[in-house]
Design an enzyme around this catalytic site. Structure first.
Site, mmCIF file in Angstrom:
data_model
loop_
_atom_site.group_PDB
_atom_site.id
_atom_site.type_symbol
_atom_site.label_atom_id
_atom_site.label_comp_id
_atom_site.label_asym_id
_atom_site.label_seq_id
_atom_site.Cartn_x
_atom_site.Cartn_y
_atom_site.Cartn_z
ATOM 1 N NE ARG A 36 -0.620 0.435 4.944
ATOM 2 C CZ ARG A 36 -1.277 0.513 6.107
ATOM 3 N NH1 ARG A 36 -2.586 0.435 6.117
ATOM 4 N NH2 ARG A 36 -0.614 0.682 7.225
ATOM 5 C CG HIS A 38 7.091 2.893 1.656
ATOM 6 N ND1 HIS A 38 6.988 1.931 2.652
ATOM 7 C CD2 HIS A 38 6.830 4.066 2.259
ATOM 8 C CE1 HIS A 38 6.707 2.513 3.802
ATOM 9 N NE2 HIS A 38 6.597 3.799 3.594
ATOM 10 C CB ALA A 183 15.975 -1.919 19.706
ATOM 11 C CB ILE A 184 12.598 2.043 18.556
ATOM 12 C CG1 ILE A 184 12.354 0.925 17.544
ATOM 13 C CG2 ILE A 184 12.203 3.394 17.959
ATOM 14 C CD1 ILE A 184 10.889 0.723 17.183
ATOM 15 C CB VAL A 268 5.566 3.240 24.542
ATOM 16 C CG1 VAL A 268 6.182 4.298 25.432
ATOM 17 C CG2 VAL A 268 4.529 3.873 23.604
ATOM 18 N N GLY A 269 6.694 0.744 22.078
ATOM 19 C CA GLY A 269 6.275 -0.517 21.504
ATOM 20 C C GLY A 269 5.518 -0.362 20.200
ATOM 21 C CG HIS A 442 46.025 -12.438 17.847
ATOM 22 N ND1 HIS A 442 45.518 -11.845 18.977
ATOM 23 C CD2 HIS A 442 47.255 -11.897 17.658
ATOM 24 C CE1 HIS A 442 46.395 -10.991 19.452
ATOM 25 N NE2 HIS A 442 47.479 -11.007 18.665
#
Length: 463
Positions: A36, A38, A183-184, A268-269, A442
């Site tokens: 709808r 992109h 995370a956001i 907040v989700g 290493h």
């Protein structure tokens, strides 16, 4: 418009939907994907990709201020917020174009419009040219999710922003309140803090980054505070909008404070995009704004699957993509394995980065496991010191009896790239024995992954 017949119709062209469509086409199916807005969905256009582009700018800006540490000179350091945003949008546009190319290459039909289930094997699409009816033997719902809006904190694009506003900020915030430390929220807090905003993060539960291991959350809190953020945990927030400012009342730690901010970001989700697509009429169950599915993404209604964010946690693009492949192969009659949520890594691209897979130490104990825990600090790693990134740690959680890797948790430079090593280990059901026998190159940051395993068994070398 006359109906069209396909083997599979996918509703939504985000990282779940477009990947499902491509895989289905590779397996010889005729496929149509309906979108709808992109191609690439929220992740590519307004989420994962553009935020990482902006965070990269913030990372470079932060490093420029540290030039002297590396024997370098940098004067007149500054930034152009409009140019930062322009680069971010350019990256998203480039990749969205790439999705379109991939769909064409795989002969997937793309229909732009709003889709709705219209009976068994039928999808009605409202396009700018009228309604079009698609028929299919299989329908995959991949409509994604959107930001949750709490009463009294509805984003207006001026004083209160959601993620879309924050990705195209009308101004650089001076005093910023970020509500939510997932995370956001933390990524936007990290970005604007790096560019000089005075940032306060308010989290409703008793610690920031609540899905992470408690030690990682505590380490992150210490680092964020060191970088200038104010952290309020166990916080209840109420807002009162005024002219050009928001007055926030924050109750936390038994104290109440009032402060003024010129910008608030609500993180907040999310809630699934389940409205207006005909779920109720088809008898598809919805709980807590998400479609209920089994481990194979089946909705319980024959011929209809749901994948990605609309089907619930974990709300991760890579989970959606993998589900898309699994469902496409199921539809094609192939044998598949259900996705194991415990083997899907979570990554947060703040400064410092955070990554994890599997159970936290607390969860492992709650599940009845006797555990062995290993830790290794960045300060003990030569590559980390050479990079000038000595702050961080790697933590491993093993079952003490079987040696099963129950979980791995990291914080520090580039851990979002390192975590995949432990993801592969869990997928292969590797034990501590194989991990200890593995030779890590290493000097690399990955050596800390080896040392964290050794530490769990009393064999750590470099610390």
């Amino acid at each position: 418009m006359a109906g069209d017949r396909f083997d599979t119709v996918v509703i939504g062209a985000g990282p779940g939907g477009y990947v499902c469509a491509i895989r289905a086409a590779q397996l010889g199916q005729t496929v149509c994907v309906v979108e709808r807005e992109h191609l690439g969905g929220i992740c590519l256009n307004w989420g994962c990709i553009p935020t990482k582009a902006m965070l990269r700018s913030a990372e470079v800006f932060h490093l420029m201020h540290r030039a002297k540490e590396f024997g370098l000179k940098a004067e007149g350091i500054g930034y152009d917020l409009e140019a930062v945003v322009k680069r971010s949008r350019g990256v998203a546009k480039q990749l969205a174009g790439g999705v379109g190319h991939l769909l064409r290459k795989n002969k997937v039909t793309v229909v732009m419009g709003e889709a709705r289930l219209a009976g068994k094997g039928r999808v009605a699409v409202k396009t700018d040219k009228g309604e079009r009816t698609l028929e299919a033997g299989a329908i995959v719902i991949a409509t994604g999710a959107r930001a949750r809006a709490l009463p009294g904190m509805e984003p207006d694009g001026d004083l209160i922003w959601n993620y879309k506003h924050a990705l195209q900020p009308p101004r650089m915030p001076r005093d910023l309140l970020v509500i939510g430390s997932g995370a956001i929220g933390i990524e936007f807090a990290s970005f604007f803090n790096a560019l000089g905003a005075k940032v306060t993060v308010a989290e409703a539960v008793d610690r920031i980054l609540p899905v992470e291991d408690e030690e990682i959350s505590a380490f992150a809190r210490k680092q964020f505070t060191k970088l200038g953020m104010t952290i309020r945990e166990g916080a209840r927030v109420s807002l009162e909008k005024g002219k050009g400012k928001v007055k926030a009342r924050i109750e936390a730690g038994g104290k109440t404070e009032e402060a003024e901010f010129d910008t608030v970001i609500s993180a907040v989700g999310i809630v699934g995009n389940v409205e207006g697509i005909g779920l109720e009429e088809m008898g598809i169950r919805v709980e807590r704004a998400h479609i209920v599915t089994d481990e194979y993404c089946r909705t319980g209604v024959e011929g209809i699957w749901a994948i990605g964010d609309v089907a619930g946690a974990p709300w991760l693009a890579h989970k959606a993509s993998h589900e898309g492949v699994m469902v496409a192969e199921m539809i094609a009659g192939r044998k598949v394995h259900p996705i194991k949520p415990g083997s899907i890594a979570g990554c947060t691209y703040c400064n410092p980065q955070i990554a994890s897979v599997g159970w936290t130490e607390k969860r492992a104990r709650e599940e009845g496991h006797e555990v062995r825990v290993g830790r290794f600090p960045f300060v003990g790693n030569g590559k980390a010191i050479a990079l000038g990134e000595p702050e961080g740690m790697v933590k491993t959680v093993f079952d003490a009896k079987t040696g099963e890797l129950l979980g791995a948790h990291m914080i520090g430079a580039e851990v979002t790239e390192l975590i995949q090593g432990y993801v592969v280990a869990r997928t292969l059901e590797t034990t501590e024995a194989e991990l200890m026998e593995t030779v890590f190159p290493h000097p690399t940051l990955s050596e800390m992954m080896h040392e964290a395993v050794l530490d769990a068994y009393g064999r750590v070398i470099h610390f």
